[in-house]
Scaffold this motif. Structure first.
Motif, PDB file in Angstrom:
ATOM      1  N   TYR A 118       0.840  -1.296   0.021  1.00 47.17           N
ATOM      2  CA  TYR A 118       0.094   0.034  -0.021  1.00 47.17           C
ATOM      3  C   TYR A 118       0.930   1.185  -0.021  1.00 47.17           C
ATOM      4  CZ  TYR A 118      -2.593   3.943   1.816  1.00 47.17           C
ATOM      5  OH  TYR A 118      -3.233   5.356   2.032  1.00 47.17           O
ATOM      6  N   PRO A 119       1.946   1.310   0.967  1.00 41.95           N
ATOM      7  CA  PRO A 119       2.673   2.700   0.828  1.00 41.95           C
ATOM      8  C   PRO A 119       3.190   2.803  -0.606  1.00 41.95           C
ATOM      9  CG  PRO A 119       3.158   1.359   2.707  1.00 41.95           C
ATOM     10  CD  PRO A 119       2.550   0.545   2.002  1.00 41.95           C
ATOM     11  N   LEU A 120       3.639   1.920  -1.334  1.00 40.15           N
ATOM     12  CA  LEU A 120       4.153   2.251  -2.662  1.00 40.15           C
ATOM     13  C   LEU A 120       3.090   2.546  -3.516  1.00 40.15           C
ATOM     14  CD1 LEU A 120       6.818  -0.646  -2.827  1.00 40.15           C
ATOM     15  CD2 LEU A 120       7.216   1.725  -2.406  1.00 40.15           C
ATOM     16  N   MET A 121       2.070   1.877  -3.403  1.00 43.74           N
ATOM     17  CA  MET A 121       0.692   2.215  -4.431  1.00 43.74           C
ATOM     18  C   MET A 121       0.136   3.684  -4.152  1.00 43.74           C
ATOM     19  SD  MET A 121       0.137  -0.279  -6.362  1.00 43.74           S
ATOM     20  CE  MET A 121      -1.563  -0.009  -7.081  1.00 43.74           C
ATOM     21  N   VAL A 122       0.213   4.367  -3.189  1.00 48.79           N
ATOM     22  CA  VAL A 122      -0.093   5.622  -2.969  1.00 48.79           C
ATOM     23  C   VAL A 122       0.943   6.445  -3.913  1.00 48.79           C
ATOM     24  CG1 VAL A 122      -0.049   7.490  -1.329  1.00 48.79           C
ATOM     25  CG2 VAL A 122      -1.219   5.502  -0.785  1.00 48.79           C
ATOM     26  N   LEU A 123       2.236   6.114  -4.058  1.00 48.70           N
ATOM     27  CA  LEU A 123       3.052   6.890  -4.883  1.00 48.70           C
ATOM     28  C   LEU A 123       2.821   6.803  -6.303  1.00 48.70           C
ATOM     29  CD1 LEU A 123       6.420   5.942  -2.975  1.00 48.70           C
ATOM     30  CD2 LEU A 123       5.198   7.924  -2.419  1.00 48.70           C
ATOM     31  N   THR A 124       2.390   5.723  -6.943  1.00 48.63           N
ATOM     32  CA  THR A 124       1.988   5.624  -8.333  1.00 48.63           C
ATOM     33  C   THR A 124       1.258   4.125  -8.402  1.00 48.63           C
ATOM     34  OG1 THR A 124       2.932   5.745 -10.562  1.00 48.63           O
ATOM     35  CG2 THR A 124       4.129   4.442  -9.148  1.00 48.63           C
ATOM     36  N   ASN A 125       0.771   3.951  -9.554  1.00 47.39           N
ATOM     37  CA  ASN A 125       0.082   2.850  -9.794  1.00 47.39           C
ATOM     38  C   ASN A 125       0.943   1.929 -10.639  1.00 47.39           C
ATOM     39  OD1 ASN A 125      -1.796   0.901 -10.479  1.00 47.39           O
ATOM     40  ND2 ASN A 125      -2.811   2.117 -11.927  1.00 47.39           N
ATOM     41  N   PHE A 126       1.338   0.745  -9.868  1.00 46.27           N
ATOM     42  CA  PHE A 126       2.243  -0.031 -10.434  1.00 46.27           C
ATOM     43  C   PHE A 126       1.598  -1.249 -11.073  1.00 46.27           C
ATOM     44  CE2 PHE A 126       4.878   1.689  -7.010  1.00 46.27           C
ATOM     45  CZ  PHE A 126       6.002   1.829  -7.399  1.00 46.27           C
ATOM     46  N   THR A 127       0.226  -1.458 -11.147  1.00 46.70           N
ATOM     47  CA  THR A 127      -0.605  -2.336 -11.629  1.00 46.70           C
ATOM     48  C   THR A 127      -1.139  -2.106 -12.799  1.00 46.70           C
ATOM     49  OG1 THR A 127      -2.403  -1.810 -10.335  1.00 46.70           O
ATOM     50  CG2 THR A 127      -0.799  -3.534  -9.385  1.00 46.70           C
ATOM     51  N   LEU A 128      -0.657  -2.611 -13.979  1.00 42.84           N
ATOM     52  CA  LEU A 128      -1.129  -2.451 -15.250  1.00 42.84           C
ATOM     53  C   LEU A 128      -2.451  -3.259 -15.211  1.00 42.84           C
ATOM     54  CD1 LEU A 128      -1.043  -1.324 -18.073  1.00 42.84           C
ATOM     55  CD2 LEU A 128       0.023  -3.569 -18.821  1.00 42.84           C
ATOM     56  N   PRO A 129      -3.646  -3.032 -15.388  1.00 40.87           N
ATOM     57  CA  PRO A 129      -4.826  -3.900 -15.330  1.00 40.87           C
ATOM     58  C   PRO A 129      -4.805  -5.256 -16.118  1.00 40.87           C
ATOM     59  CG  PRO A 129      -5.615  -1.480 -15.513  1.00 40.87           C
ATOM     60  CD  PRO A 129      -3.890  -1.250 -15.655  1.00 40.87           C
ATOM     61  N   SER A 130      -4.103  -5.012 -17.356  1.00 38.58           N
ATOM     62  CA  SER A 130      -3.884  -5.995 -18.172  1.00 38.58           C
ATOM     63  C   SER A 130      -2.987  -7.105 -17.590  1.00 38.58           C
ATOM     64  CB  SER A 130      -3.456  -5.867 -19.552  1.00 38.58           C
ATOM     65  OG  SER A 130      -4.400  -5.093 -20.339  1.00 38.58           O
ATOM     66  N   SER A 131      -2.170  -6.739 -16.680  1.00 38.05           N
ATOM     67  CA  SER A 131      -1.333  -7.793 -16.122  1.00 38.05           C
ATOM     68  C   SER A 131      -1.829  -8.541 -14.686  1.00 38.05           C
ATOM     69  CB  SER A 131       0.012  -7.093 -15.582  1.00 38.05           C
ATOM     70  OG  SER A 131      -0.047  -6.268 -14.583  1.00 38.05           O
ATOM     71  N   VAL A 132      -3.077  -8.197 -14.434  1.00 34.84           N
ATOM     72  CA  VAL A 132      -3.452  -8.674 -13.180  1.00 34.84           C
ATOM     73  C   VAL A 132      -4.398  -9.751 -13.191  1.00 34.84           C
ATOM     74  CG1 VAL A 132      -5.094  -7.940 -11.282  1.00 34.84           C
ATOM     75  CG2 VAL A 132      -3.455  -6.249 -12.060  1.00 34.84           C
ATOM     76  N   LEU A 133      -4.003 -10.768 -12.320  1.00 39.35           N
ATOM     77  CA  LEU A 133      -4.901 -11.978 -11.841  1.00 39.35           C
ATOM     78  C   LEU A 133      -5.245 -11.927 -10.374  1.00 39.35           C
ATOM     79  CD1 LEU A 133      -6.297 -14.574 -13.044  1.00 39.35           C
ATOM     80  CD2 LEU A 133      -4.424 -15.740 -11.849  1.00 39.35           C
ATOM     81  N   TYR A 134      -6.572 -12.101 -10.116  1.00 38.37           N
ATOM     82  CA  TYR A 134      -6.841 -11.957  -8.656  1.00 38.37           C
ATOM     83  C   TYR A 134      -8.295 -13.128  -8.239  1.00 38.37           C
ATOM     84  CZ  TYR A 134     -10.126  -8.282 -10.023  1.00 38.37           C
ATOM     85  OH  TYR A 134     -11.099  -7.559 -10.561  1.00 38.37           O
ATOM     86  N   ARG A 135      -8.083 -13.474  -7.112  1.00 34.73           N
ATOM     87  CA  ARG A 135      -9.068 -14.312  -6.749  1.00 34.73           C
ATOM     88  C   ARG A 135     -10.347 -13.699  -6.455  1.00 34.73           C
ATOM     89  NH1 ARG A 135      -5.784 -18.508  -4.350  1.00 34.73           N
ATOM     90  NH2 ARG A 135      -3.970 -17.907  -3.696  1.00 34.73           N
ATOM     91  N   ARG A 136     -11.385 -14.603  -6.581  1.00 34.75           N
ATOM     92  CA  ARG A 136     -12.918 -14.190  -6.593  1.00 34.75           C
ATOM     93  C   ARG A 136     -13.008 -13.551  -5.065  1.00 34.75           C
ATOM     94  NH1 ARG A 136     -16.492 -12.662  -9.786  1.00 34.75           N
ATOM     95  NH2 ARG A 136     -15.869 -14.517 -10.869  1.00 34.75           N
ATOM     96  N   ARG A 137     -12.689 -14.347  -4.324  1.00 33.12           N
ATOM     97  CA  ARG A 137     -12.775 -13.884  -2.984  1.00 33.12           C
ATOM     98  C   ARG A 137     -12.266 -12.261  -2.688  1.00 33.12           C
ATOM     99  NH1 ARG A 137      -8.423 -17.718  -0.057  1.00 33.12           N
ATOM    100  NH2 ARG A 137      -6.582 -16.481  -0.125  1.00 33.12           N
ATOM    101  N   LEU A 138     -11.205 -11.970  -3.163  1.00 36.61           N
ATOM    102  CA  LEU A 138     -10.641 -10.573  -3.192  1.00 36.61           C
ATOM    103  C   LEU A 138     -11.645  -9.589  -4.088  1.00 36.61           C
ATOM    104  CD1 LEU A 138      -8.763  -8.130  -2.418  1.00 36.61           C
ATOM    105  CD2 LEU A 138      -7.221  -8.788  -4.337  1.00 36.61           C
ATOM    106  N   ALA A 139     -12.046 -10.174  -5.194  1.00 31.92           N
ATOM    107  CA  ALA A 139     -13.113  -9.156  -6.119  1.00 31.92           C
ATOM    108  C   ALA A 139     -14.366  -9.020  -5.246  1.00 31.92           C
ATOM    109  CB  ALA A 139     -13.442  -9.921  -7.303  1.00 31.92           C
ATOM    110  N   ASP A 140     -14.764  -9.941  -4.522  1.00 31.25           N
ATOM    111  CA  ASP A 140     -16.076  -9.962  -3.688  1.00 31.25           C
ATOM    112  C   ASP A 140     -15.825  -8.797  -2.486  1.00 31.25           C
ATOM    113  OD1 ASP A 140     -17.332 -11.572  -5.269  1.00 31.25           O
ATOM    114  OD2 ASP A 140     -17.156 -13.356  -3.829  1.00 31.25           O
ATOM    115  N   ARG A 141     -14.804  -8.964  -1.943  1.00 27.25           N
ATOM    116  CA  ARG A 141     -14.488  -7.865  -0.851  1.00 27.25           C
ATOM    117  C   ARG A 141     -14.199  -6.439  -1.274  1.00 27.25           C
ATOM    118  NH1 ARG A 141      -9.629  -9.798   2.643  1.00 27.25           N
ATOM    119  NH2 ARG A 141     -10.270  -7.866   3.988  1.00 27.25           N
TER     120      ARG A 141
END
Length: 335
Positions: free
Chosen positions: A168-191
């Motif tokens: 989190y402290p790095l994500m405030v500085l800039t967006n490191f996560t290109l959407p096309s590069s992301v895979l995440y779990r359903r349980r996180l999407a629900d949260r």
């Protein structure tokens, strides 16, 4: 139970709703707006994946070209097309998330391209690390040229230490996560809930920063996405609002300086990035946008500092580029 959007999308394409027994492991959500010229390469890269247990949900966001026809030309039962009136990128991603049913969710923009091993490596990493709910990868800027070296590269499970864990402290500085590069779990999407639909430039940054407060993440070091850079995008009207700096301020106001797990935002680094972001905004306006707005931004930077002399030198170079009709440099070149 299938969502209303899913049932409507299947009905629109003349297919019966998919049974729960056939749920794939990965749902890939692809918003597409006037992407007829590029989406074929995107779909082909997904179909070439070594991991095959997926559904590819393409959402035609009110396109006025032949996007839907290109998608329909692929004869693969894993591809599901739905169409709706234009909503914008974030709202369309939300519609795709509601339609998805799988254990894992992947996002993919309609003009980007995946490495064949991307999905397999990310699923393997998440299977090996149940404490991690989101995995993203390095990416490579691309202009549509042949990329044999990219596809020939062998992927592996090496991770980038700095961007693996509670970030989190790095994500405030800039967006490191290109959407096309992301895979995440359903349980996180629900949260997480839906993407905000406030600014297509920064909605994904807010979404993944939100995620970084809820879970450890992992970044694979190998570039596994070709991130298409369009030459035409450089000629678009320059936004008057500094969306990047606005979002940094919003993130701090919304989530604070501290993360329960990731520690505190580095204030000195934040100030440095804020200065460079303001300098970039002033530079791009003086060079090819609103001259008055750019000069006002430069006046503030020179009056308040830091690095007044460097700001004045950048102003002179920006004026020269405007006079010569040259495009401004990247933000990193200003530093």
């Amino acid at each position: 139970m299938l969502s209303a959007d899913l049932a409507q999308g299947d009905a629109a394409e003349g297919r019966p709703p998919v049974s729960a027994a056939s749920v794939p492991r990965v749902s890939i959500v692809v918003p597409a707006y006037n992407a007829a010229g590029v989406i074929a390469a995107t779909i082909q890269s997904v179909l070439a994946s070594t991991f095959t247990d997926f559904e590819l949900i393409v959402l035609d966001d009110g396109s006025t070209d032949g996007t839907a026809e290109v998608v329909r030309s692929f004869n693969d039962p894993r591809i599901r097309l739905t169409r709706h009136a234009n909503r914008g990128m974030s709202a369309t991603r939300n519609a795709g998330l509601r339609m998805s049913r799988s254990e894992f969710v992947a996002l993919l923009d309609a003009d980007d391209v995946w490495h064949p091993e991307k999905l397999a490596l990310q699923v393997a990493l998440l299977e090996q690390h149940p404490e991690v709910d989101l995995c993203f990868t390095e990416f490579q800027a691309w202009h549509g040229e042949p990329a044999e070296a990219f596809f020939a590269r062998r992927g592996d499970l090496r991770t980038e230490d700095r961007l693996t864990g509670w970030i989190y402290p790095l994500m405030v500085l800039t967006n490191f996560t290109l959407p096309s590069s992301v895979l995440y779990r359903r349980r996180l999407a629900d949260r997480l809930g839906p993407f905000r639909c406030e600014d297509h430039q920064t909605d994904d940054w807010e979404y993944f920063t939100r995620a970084s407060r809820l879970t450890r993440v992992a970044k694979l070091s190998t570039p596994l996405v070709l991130y298409r850079q369009s030459a035409s995008s450089l000629s678009k009207r320059v936004p008057r609002r500094n969306a990047t700096e606005d979002m940094r301020s919003q993130l701090l106001a919304r989530f604070g300086w501290q993360c329960p797990h990731g520690g505190a935002v580095n204030r000195a680094e934040l100030r440095r990035r804020q200065h460079l972001g303001r300098l970039r905004h002033a530079d791009v306006h003086v060079a090819r946008g609103s001259l008055g707005l750019g000069l006002l931004d430069f006046a503030r930077l020179i009056a308040r500092g830091p690095r007044r002399h460097a700001a004045a030198m950048t102003l002179a170079k920006s004026l020269r580029r405007r006079a010569l009709g040259l495009l401004p440099r990247s933000a990193s070149a200003i530093a």
